[in-house]
Design a protein around this motif. Sequence first.
Motif, PDB file in Angstrom:
ATOM      1  N   PRO A   1       0.844  -1.126   0.007  1.00 44.17           N
ATOM      2  CA  PRO A   1      -0.045  -0.072  -0.043  1.00 44.17           C
ATOM      3  C   PRO A   1       0.714   1.324   0.012  1.00 44.17           C
ATOM      4  O   PRO A   1       1.792   1.203   0.595  1.00 44.17           O
ATOM      5  CB  PRO A   1      -0.903   0.046   1.367  1.00 44.17           C
ATOM      6  N   GLY A   2       0.352   2.070  -1.013  1.00 42.14           N
ATOM      7  CA  GLY A   2       1.276   3.344  -1.129  1.00 42.14           C
ATOM      8  C   GLY A   2       2.257   3.400  -2.018  1.00 42.14           C
ATOM      9  O   GLY A   2       2.849   4.255  -2.432  1.00 42.14           O
ATOM     10  N   ALA A   3       2.781   2.148  -2.601  1.00 39.52           N
ATOM     11  CA  ALA A   3       3.599   2.176  -3.688  1.00 39.52           C
ATOM     12  C   ALA A   3       3.342   2.612  -4.925  1.00 39.52           C
ATOM     13  O   ALA A   3       2.162   3.193  -5.149  1.00 39.52           O
ATOM     14  CB  ALA A   3       3.769   0.586  -4.226  1.00 39.52           C
ATOM     15  N   LEU A   4       4.245   3.373  -5.547  1.00 39.50           N
ATOM     16  CA  LEU A   4       4.067   3.976  -6.947  1.00 39.50           C
ATOM     17  C   LEU A   4       4.577   3.298  -8.132  1.00 39.50           C
ATOM     18  O   LEU A   4       5.393   2.745  -8.021  1.00 39.50           O
ATOM     19  CB  LEU A   4       4.960   5.186  -6.887  1.00 39.50           C
ATOM     20  N   ARG A   5       3.460   3.227  -9.049  1.00 36.57           N
ATOM     21  CA  ARG A   5       4.046   2.736 -10.139  1.00 36.57           C
ATOM     22  C   ARG A   5       5.050   3.213 -10.872  1.00 36.57           C
ATOM     23  O   ARG A   5       4.488   4.482 -11.410  1.00 36.57           O
ATOM     24  CB  ARG A   5       2.641   2.071 -11.072  1.00 36.57           C
ATOM     25  N   ILE A   6       5.998   2.578 -11.508  1.00 41.98           N
ATOM     26  CA  ILE A   6       7.150   3.406 -12.152  1.00 41.98           C
ATOM     27  C   ILE A   6       7.219   2.662 -13.657  1.00 41.98           C
ATOM     28  O   ILE A   6       6.703   1.513 -13.912  1.00 41.98           O
ATOM     29  CB  ILE A   6       8.507   3.300 -11.304  1.00 41.98           C
ATOM     30  N   GLU A   7       7.973   3.547 -14.499  1.00 40.49           N
ATOM     31  CA  GLU A   7       8.268   3.120 -15.766  1.00 40.49           C
ATOM     32  C   GLU A   7       8.574   1.762 -16.021  1.00 40.49           C
ATOM     33  O   GLU A   7       9.744   1.521 -15.443  1.00 40.49           O
ATOM     34  CB  GLU A   7       8.674   4.130 -16.540  1.00 40.49           C
ATOM     35  N   ALA A   8       8.103   0.779 -16.893  1.00 36.28           N
ATOM     36  CA  ALA A   8       8.667  -0.163 -17.080  1.00 36.28           C
ATOM     37  C   ALA A   8       8.325  -0.965 -18.599  1.00 36.28           C
ATOM     38  O   ALA A   8       7.124  -0.990 -18.677  1.00 36.28           O
ATOM     39  CB  ALA A   8       8.382  -1.515 -15.939  1.00 36.28           C
ATOM     40  N   GLU A   9       9.289  -1.181 -19.234  1.00 36.40           N
ATOM     41  CA  GLU A   9       8.991  -1.605 -20.579  1.00 36.40           C
ATOM     42  C   GLU A   9       9.655  -3.113 -21.038  1.00 36.40           C
ATOM     43  O   GLU A   9      10.959  -3.157 -20.418  1.00 36.40           O
ATOM     44  CB  GLU A   9       9.455  -0.542 -21.842  1.00 36.40           C
ATOM     45  N   SER A  10       9.235  -3.705 -21.748  1.00 33.61           N
ATOM     46  CA  SER A  10       9.710  -5.086 -22.194  1.00 33.61           C
ATOM     47  C   SER A  10      10.034  -4.925 -23.601  1.00 33.61           C
ATOM     48  O   SER A  10       8.935  -4.469 -24.268  1.00 33.61           O
ATOM     49  CB  SER A  10       8.788  -6.221 -21.868  1.00 33.61           C
TER      50      SER A  10
ATOM     51  N   VAL B   1      10.196  -7.667 -25.516  1.00 33.06           N
ATOM     52  CA  VAL B   1       9.856  -8.884 -25.764  1.00 33.06           C
ATOM     53  C   VAL B   1       8.419  -8.713 -25.921  1.00 33.06           C
ATOM     54  O   VAL B   1       7.824  -8.648 -25.037  1.00 33.06           O
ATOM     55  CB  VAL B   1      10.423  -9.971 -25.071  1.00 33.06           C
ATOM     56  N   GLU B   2       7.587  -9.172 -27.089  1.00 34.01           N
ATOM     57  CA  GLU B   2       6.220  -9.268 -27.191  1.00 34.01           C
ATOM     58  C   GLU B   2       5.558 -10.265 -26.159  1.00 34.01           C
ATOM     59  O   GLU B   2       4.545  -9.865 -25.615  1.00 34.01           O
ATOM     60  CB  GLU B   2       5.986  -9.829 -28.574  1.00 34.01           C
ATOM     61  N   GLU B   3       6.168 -11.438 -25.730  1.00 31.03           N
ATOM     62  CA  GLU B   3       5.389 -12.316 -24.804  1.00 31.03           C
ATOM     63  C   GLU B   3       5.848 -12.248 -23.432  1.00 31.03           C
ATOM     64  O   GLU B   3       5.594 -12.909 -22.640  1.00 31.03           O
ATOM     65  CB  GLU B   3       5.716 -13.827 -25.438  1.00 31.03           C
ATOM     66  N   VAL B   4       6.653 -11.305 -23.184  1.00 35.90           N
ATOM     67  CA  VAL B   4       7.022 -10.667 -21.745  1.00 35.90           C
ATOM     68  C   VAL B   4       6.386  -9.670 -21.356  1.00 35.90           C
ATOM     69  O   VAL B   4       6.558  -8.677 -21.832  1.00 35.90           O
ATOM     70  CB  VAL B   4       8.651 -10.808 -21.655  1.00 35.90           C
ATOM     71  N   TYR B   5       5.711  -9.701 -20.171  1.00 35.90           N
ATOM     72  CA  TYR B   5       4.721  -8.437 -19.613  1.00 35.90           C
ATOM     73  C   TYR B   5       5.464  -8.179 -18.485  1.00 35.90           C
ATOM     74  O   TYR B   5       5.758  -8.799 -17.586  1.00 35.90           O
ATOM     75  CB  TYR B   5       3.544  -8.779 -19.423  1.00 35.90           C
ATOM     76  N   VAL B   6       5.564  -6.743 -18.068  1.00 33.72           N
ATOM     77  CA  VAL B   6       6.449  -6.337 -16.891  1.00 33.72           C
ATOM     78  C   VAL B   6       5.663  -4.937 -16.275  1.00 33.72           C
ATOM     79  O   VAL B   6       4.856  -4.210 -16.994  1.00 33.72           O
ATOM     80  CB  VAL B   6       7.562  -6.090 -17.279  1.00 33.72           C
ATOM     81  N   THR B   7       5.554  -5.069 -15.084  1.00 34.79           N
ATOM     82  CA  THR B   7       5.235  -3.559 -14.557  1.00 34.79           C
ATOM     83  C   THR B   7       6.355  -3.434 -13.234  1.00 34.79           C
ATOM     84  O   THR B   7       6.859  -4.432 -13.103  1.00 34.79           O
ATOM     85  CB  THR B   7       3.727  -3.847 -13.644  1.00 34.79           C
ATOM     86  N   ALA B   8       6.116  -2.262 -12.672  1.00 32.65           N
ATOM     87  CA  ALA B   8       7.301  -1.970 -11.734  1.00 32.65           C
ATOM     88  C   ALA B   8       6.538  -0.972 -10.821  1.00 32.65           C
ATOM     89  O   ALA B   8       5.716  -0.306 -11.141  1.00 32.65           O
ATOM     90  CB  ALA B   8       8.548  -1.474 -12.269  1.00 32.65           C
ATOM     91  N   TRP B   9       7.106  -1.424  -9.420  1.00 29.10           N
ATOM     92  CA  TRP B   9       6.547  -0.502  -8.364  1.00 29.10           C
ATOM     93  C   TRP B   9       7.416  -0.173  -7.454  1.00 29.10           C
ATOM     94  O   TRP B   9       8.407  -0.954  -7.115  1.00 29.10           O
ATOM     95  CB  TRP B   9       5.301  -1.381  -7.565  1.00 29.10           C
ATOM     96  N   GLN B  10       7.556   1.035  -6.885  1.00 30.93           N
ATOM     97  CA  GLN B  10       8.586   1.418  -5.883  1.00 30.93           C
ATOM     98  C   GLN B  10       7.779   1.800  -4.628  1.00 30.93           C
ATOM     99  O   GLN B  10       6.688   2.652  -4.494  1.00 30.93           O
ATOM    100  CB  GLN B  10       9.026   2.716  -6.110  1.00 30.93           C
ATOM    101  N   ASN B  11       8.028   0.991  -3.566  1.00 29.20           N
ATOM    102  CA  ASN B  11       7.405   1.210  -2.236  1.00 29.20           C
ATOM    103  C   ASN B  11       7.746   2.399  -1.646  1.00 29.20           C
ATOM    104  O   ASN B  11       8.870   3.193  -1.792  1.00 29.20           O
ATOM    105  CB  ASN B  11       7.685  -0.083  -1.366  1.00 29.20           C
ATOM    106  N   THR B  12       7.326   2.709  -0.499  1.00 28.97           N
ATOM    107  CA  THR B  12       7.408   4.220   0.144  1.00 28.97           C
ATOM    108  C   THR B  12       8.844   3.997   1.076  1.00 28.97           C
ATOM    109  O   THR B  12       9.328   4.950   1.249  1.00 28.97           O
ATOM    110  CB  THR B  12       6.223   4.210   1.148  1.00 28.97           C
ATOM    111  N   ASN B  13       9.194   2.505   1.149  1.00 31.14           N
ATOM    112  CA  ASN B  13      10.418   2.535   1.817  1.00 31.14           C
ATOM    113  C   ASN B  13      11.820   2.348   0.863  1.00 31.14           C
ATOM    114  O   ASN B  13      12.919   1.993   1.099  1.00 31.14           O
ATOM    115  CB  ASN B  13      10.675   1.408   2.687  1.00 31.14           C
ATOM    116  N   GLY B  14      11.441   2.549  -0.414  1.00 29.43           N
ATOM    117  CA  GLY B  14      12.520   2.653  -1.421  1.00 29.43           C
ATOM    118  C   GLY B  14      12.781   1.205  -2.117  1.00 29.43           C
ATOM    119  O   GLY B  14      13.313   1.120  -3.100  1.00 29.43           O
ATOM    120  N   THR B  15      12.308  -0.029  -1.610  1.00 29.85           N
ATOM    121  CA  THR B  15      12.187  -1.170  -2.212  1.00 29.85           C
ATOM    122  C   THR B  15      11.325  -1.045  -3.479  1.00 29.85           C
ATOM    123  O   THR B  15      10.496  -0.234  -3.928  1.00 29.85           O
ATOM    124  CB  THR B  15      11.770  -2.298  -1.473  1.00 29.85           C
TER     125      THR B  15
END
Length: 238
Positions: free
Chosen positions: A146-155, A157-171
Motif C-alpha cells: 500500500p502506497g507504492a508508486l507504479r514506475i515506468e517499465a518496458e519489455s 519482448v512481445e511475450e514478456v509482460y512487466v510492471t514495476a512498483w516503488q514502495n514507500t521504503n525505497g524497495t
Amino acid sequence: MVKKAFPSLAVSCCDSTGARQQRALLFELGRLNGTNLFDVNTYHNYQSDIKRPFDDLLQGQPTIETEWSDGGTNWTPTWDRSGNNFEGFRWAIYMNNAFRNNVSGWSHWWCTWAGGDAALVNVNGTSYQVASRLWAFSSYFRFARPGALRIEAESGVEEVYVTAWQNTNGTVAIPVVNAAHYAYTLNINLAGMNLTHGFAYLTDNEHNVTMSEEITITGGRFKATIEPRAMKTYFLDR
C-alpha cells in the motif's frame, strides 16, 4: 449530503459490469458535469476488459477494479494446465494489463467460498484448496505494498509482460510474466536506481511465489531468466 456530513469519506462510482460500460457511464456523467462528485473510479470486469486508461474521462481520481470471478460452480485451482480463463496464469496477465492501463487496485469477488471459481480459496468442511489465482495476486501485492508508486517499465519482448512498483521504503517490485512456452533470459536495466540486491519469487505449475534465486545488481543492471508460462517477481533493495 453524505460527503458534507463525513468529509473524509471516499465516494466511489460506479461499479459498472465492464470497463467499456464504465467508460460509457463516465462519458455521460461528464456531459452533466458530474465527474467531480466521486473520489474513486470503480468498475467490474465481467462484460469487458480494460483496453485503455480511464484518465481522459476523470478529474484525477484513481481507478480500482472492484469485482470479478467466474461465479459458477466450476473450480479451477491450476496455474496453466487447460487454458481456462480462470487459471492463475491468465489472471496474472489480466492484472498486468489493468495496471499498465493505470488501474490502482484489482479485486476478486470472494476470498473464500464453498465451491466454484467465485472464490480464491475453496472451503469444504475442515479442508480447503487454494486456487492459483491467489498466487497471481500474491506475486503483485506481497511485494507492491500500500502506497507504492507504479514506475515506468518496458519489455522489448512481445511475450514478456512487466510492471514495476516503488514502495514507500525505497524497495522495488518488478513482476514479470512470460507467456511463451520457452524461457527468456533478459537484461534488466534499472535506469540509475540505487539498488544493490534482491530476490526472485517464482510462480508456475510447480511453484507458488517460491523464492528461487538471490539477485546481485551491478552497475544498475542484472540478468534475469524467466521460466516458460511463469510469473517471477523481483523484489529489490538498496
